[in-house]
Design a protein around this motif. Structure first.
Motif, PDB file in Angstrom:
ATOM      1  N   VAL A 106       0.834  -1.200   0.000  1.00  0.00           N
ATOM      2  CA  VAL A 106       0.000   0.000   0.000  1.00  0.00           C
ATOM      3  C   VAL A 106       0.872   1.255   0.000  1.00  0.00           C
ATOM      4  N   LEU A 107       1.925   1.230   0.834  1.00  0.00           N
ATOM      5  CA  LEU A 107       2.831   2.380   0.881  1.00  0.00           C
ATOM      6  C   LEU A 107       3.537   2.570  -0.459  1.00  0.00           C
ATOM      7  N   GLN A 108       3.972   1.449  -1.061  1.00  0.00           N
ATOM      8  CA  GLN A 108       4.643   1.546  -2.363  1.00  0.00           C
ATOM      9  C   GLN A 108       3.705   2.145  -3.404  1.00  0.00           C
ATOM     10  N   GLN A 109       2.445   1.704  -3.401  1.00  0.00           N
ATOM     11  CA  GLN A 109       1.488   2.223  -4.367  1.00  0.00           C
ATOM     12  C   GLN A 109       1.215   3.706  -4.147  1.00  0.00           C
ATOM     13  N   SER A 110       1.277   4.135  -2.875  1.00  0.00           N
ATOM     14  CA  SER A 110       1.035   5.553  -2.608  1.00  0.00           C
ATOM     15  C   SER A 110       2.137   6.437  -3.157  1.00  0.00           C
ATOM     16  N   ALA A 156      11.496   5.608   1.289  1.00  0.00           N
ATOM     17  CA  ALA A 156      10.131   6.012   0.987  1.00  0.00           C
ATOM     18  C   ALA A 156       9.913   7.489   1.310  1.00  0.00           C
ATOM     19  N   ALA A 157      10.507   7.944   2.411  1.00  0.00           N
ATOM     20  CA  ALA A 157      10.378   9.355   2.774  1.00  0.00           C
ATOM     21  C   ALA A 157      11.029  10.250   1.734  1.00  0.00           C
ATOM     22  N   VAL A 158      12.208   9.846   1.241  1.00  0.00           N
ATOM     23  CA  VAL A 158      12.890  10.634   0.206  1.00  0.00           C
ATOM     24  C   VAL A 158      12.095  10.600  -1.083  1.00  0.00           C
ATOM     25  N   THR A 159      11.545   9.438  -1.424  1.00  0.00           N
ATOM     26  CA  THR A 159      10.749   9.318  -2.639  1.00  0.00           C
ATOM     27  C   THR A 159       9.547  10.253  -2.601  1.00  0.00           C
ATOM     28  N   SER A 160       8.847  10.248  -1.479  1.00  0.00           N
ATOM     29  CA  SER A 160       7.679  11.122  -1.345  1.00  0.00           C
ATOM     30  C   SER A 160       8.074  12.588  -1.483  1.00  0.00           C
ATOM     31  N   LEU A 161       9.142  12.991  -0.800  1.00  0.00           N
ATOM     32  CA  LEU A 161       9.611  14.372  -0.881  1.00  0.00           C
ATOM     33  C   LEU A 161      10.026  14.720  -2.305  1.00  0.00           C
ATOM     34  N   THR A 162      10.682  13.790  -2.985  1.00  0.00           N
ATOM     35  CA  THR A 162      11.145  14.021  -4.354  1.00  0.00           C
ATOM     36  C   THR A 162       9.971  14.233  -5.310  1.00  0.00           C
ATOM     37  N   ALA A 211      21.257  19.514   7.260  1.00  0.00           N
ATOM     38  CA  ALA A 211      20.665  19.627   8.591  1.00  0.00           C
ATOM     39  C   ALA A 211      21.006  18.438   9.489  1.00  0.00           C
ATOM     40  N   SER A 212      20.845  17.224   8.974  1.00  0.00           N
ATOM     41  CA  SER A 212      20.993  16.041   9.821  1.00  0.00           C
ATOM     42  C   SER A 212      22.343  15.361   9.691  1.00  0.00           C
ATOM     43  N   GLY A 213      23.102  15.722   8.678  1.00  0.00           N
ATOM     44  CA  GLY A 213      24.366  15.047   8.457  1.00  0.00           C
ATOM     45  C   GLY A 213      24.204  13.621   7.952  1.00  0.00           C
ATOM     46  N   ASP A 214      22.991  13.270   7.534  1.00  0.00           N
ATOM     47  CA  ASP A 214      22.703  11.937   7.001  1.00  0.00           C
ATOM     48  C   ASP A 214      22.286  12.104   5.542  1.00  0.00           C
ATOM     49  N   PRO A 215      23.238  12.145   4.629  1.00  0.00           N
ATOM     50  CA  PRO A 215      22.912  12.465   3.229  1.00  0.00           C
ATOM     51  C   PRO A 215      21.983  11.435   2.608  1.00  0.00           C
ATOM     52  N   ARG A 216      20.983  11.946   1.914  1.00  0.00           N
ATOM     53  CA  ARG A 216      20.075  11.123   1.137  1.00  0.00           C
ATOM     54  C   ARG A 216      20.001  11.735  -0.255  1.00  0.00           C
TER      55      ARG A 216
END
Length: 429
Positions: free
Chosen positions: A178-182, A238-244, A276-281
């Protein structure tokens, strides 16, 4: 006869006789003791089941006196209700038919309740073959029963744990699906003069992927499209995908230049993660616009690439070639980046193919060490040049399935084509 220098031992013979007598006496006592105090129960019954002889061990289990049992009770009277029923319906008939029976699980009336036993019986016959009595042995099965019950409990617990794990996995896969489809469009929009088709292959149903694509209207004349691959898997991807996706859609509405859209995405990803977080995505992406010309039937394509494999242009005459976008950097890895732009025009029968690297990095050799590669994909596309867009994506889907377990990465496909004059316009996903 004695030899010289040797003398007979007058006490030797007597010692041997004494030792033999003691051994015989001990043996005689042991036989009786073995019967009475054996680690199992013994009894003998007449053919009608009346108890004629019983040992002390079995009497102790029953908590009864010998006088109350011998000649007064039948073997079946020593059994529980269930055991007595089984004895009458199964045990006794089989014994009469076979003459012996062994290892039958029954329960006797123990002094403290009930006691599981394993029963073996044999019929003793006379010299003329007539049955005389039944000899029965009962083995204490309490430890075995406890072991079996413990084994059953462990097996039941293991089955329940397996079922819970399977249910949890199924729920997780459903939630991830479901998340992937969203993160993907429900349907691709209808574009005048353009056929669209897409396919998404999920390599691991229990792990959400980072590939994405979209097609959407920008204004009355132009449509935007993009396809890309986020670094990593799972919820973070998934969070990066949504933001992108939402960043590119918003950027397209505020500017018509694909390079500017990727610059906006680069700034957003870098500030959100690396700065901001120092965790590059970061991600790779192709972003572009389509502008159909209703007068000529052609479609102008303007696109930019950020570190993504080059798109393939399939021509109606049966050729295919990469659309060069050299020098484009990954999106979101640096505070400022350079992105490569390219333009082309699609005529009737031409198709633009976008893909993620799951297909080109599929392992195809027998030892799974060789990659399918860009050139093989280009040759495959050329073999399907000029075909309708849905047919192209269907052929590519078959190619993905042919890789089997060599395809261990998610793969997104997006094809945008101008139908040939004799082809009906259609939009599929």
């Amino acid at each position: 006869m004695c030899r010289a220098g040797q003398h007979p031992d007058p006490h030797g013979a007597d010692d041997e006789k004494s030792s033999g007598a003691a051994f015989a006496s001990l043996l005689e006592d042991s036989v009786e003791d073995l019967y009475e105090s054996a680690p199992c129960g013994y009894l003998s019954t007449l053919m009608d089941g009346t108890i004629a002889k019983i040992n002390t061990t079995l009497l102790t289990w029953l908590g009864m006196e010998r006088e109350a049992v011998v000649g007064r009770m039948r073997f079946a009277d020593l059994l529980t209700v269930g055991g007595k029923l089984y004895h009458e319906t199964h045990f006794a008939p089989l014994l009469r038919m076979r003459g012996e029976i062994s290892g039958i699980a029954l329960e006797i009336k123990h002094s403290n309740g009930r006691m599981p036993v394993l029963v073996s019986s044999v019929v003793k016959h006379g010299s003329t073959g007539e049955p005389l009595l039944i000899r029965t042995t009962l083995f204490d099965a309490r430890d075995r029963r406890a072991y079996e019950e413990e084994l059953l409990r462990e097996r039941k617990a293991a089955d329940e744990a397996r079922k819970r794990a399977e249910a949890d996995r199924a729920r997780l896969e459903d939630a991830l699906a479901v998340l992937q489809q969203s993160l993907l469009p429900d349907i691709l929009p209808s574009i005048p003069g353009v056929d669209t088709a897409a396919y998404y292959h999920t390599a691991h149903p229990d792990r959400i992927g980072g590939d994405f694509y979209d097609v959407f209207p920008i204004d009355e004349k132009r449509f935007g499209f993009f396809l890309g691959d986020v670094c990593g898997k799972g919820p973070q991807a998934a969070a990066v995908t949504s933001l992108t996706r939402y960043t590119l859609r918003a950027a397209a509405l505020h500017g018509s230049d694909p390079v500017s859209a990727l610059n906006t995405l680069n700034k957003v990803l870098y500030e959100r993660y690396a700065g901001a977080s120092g965790d590059p995505r970061y991600c790779t992406a192709v972003f572009g616009t389509l502008e159909p010309d209703p007068d000529t039937g052609q479609v102008a394509v303007h696109l930019a690439s950020g570190g993504h494999p080059p798109v393939i242009v399939l021509r109606a005459e049966g050729t295919a070639a990469f659309l060069p976008t050299p020098g484009g950097l990954l999106v979101g890895i640096l505070p400022s980046a350079t992105f490569a732009a390219a333009r082309t025009v699609l005529a009737p029968g031409d198709t633009l193919l976008l893909y993620t690297d799951g297909i080109t990095e599929a392992r195809t050799s027998e030892d799974r060490t060789s990659l399918y590669g860009d050139e093989a994909l280009l040759a495959f596309a050329a073999d399907h040049a000029g075909k309708p867009t849905p047919a192209l994506v269907q052929a590519l889907t078959g190619l993905l399935h042919s890789f089997g377990d060599g395809l261990d990465d998610d793969t997104a496909l997006l094809a945008l084509g101008v139908p040939a004059p004799d082809t009906l316009t259609r939009s599929t996903r």
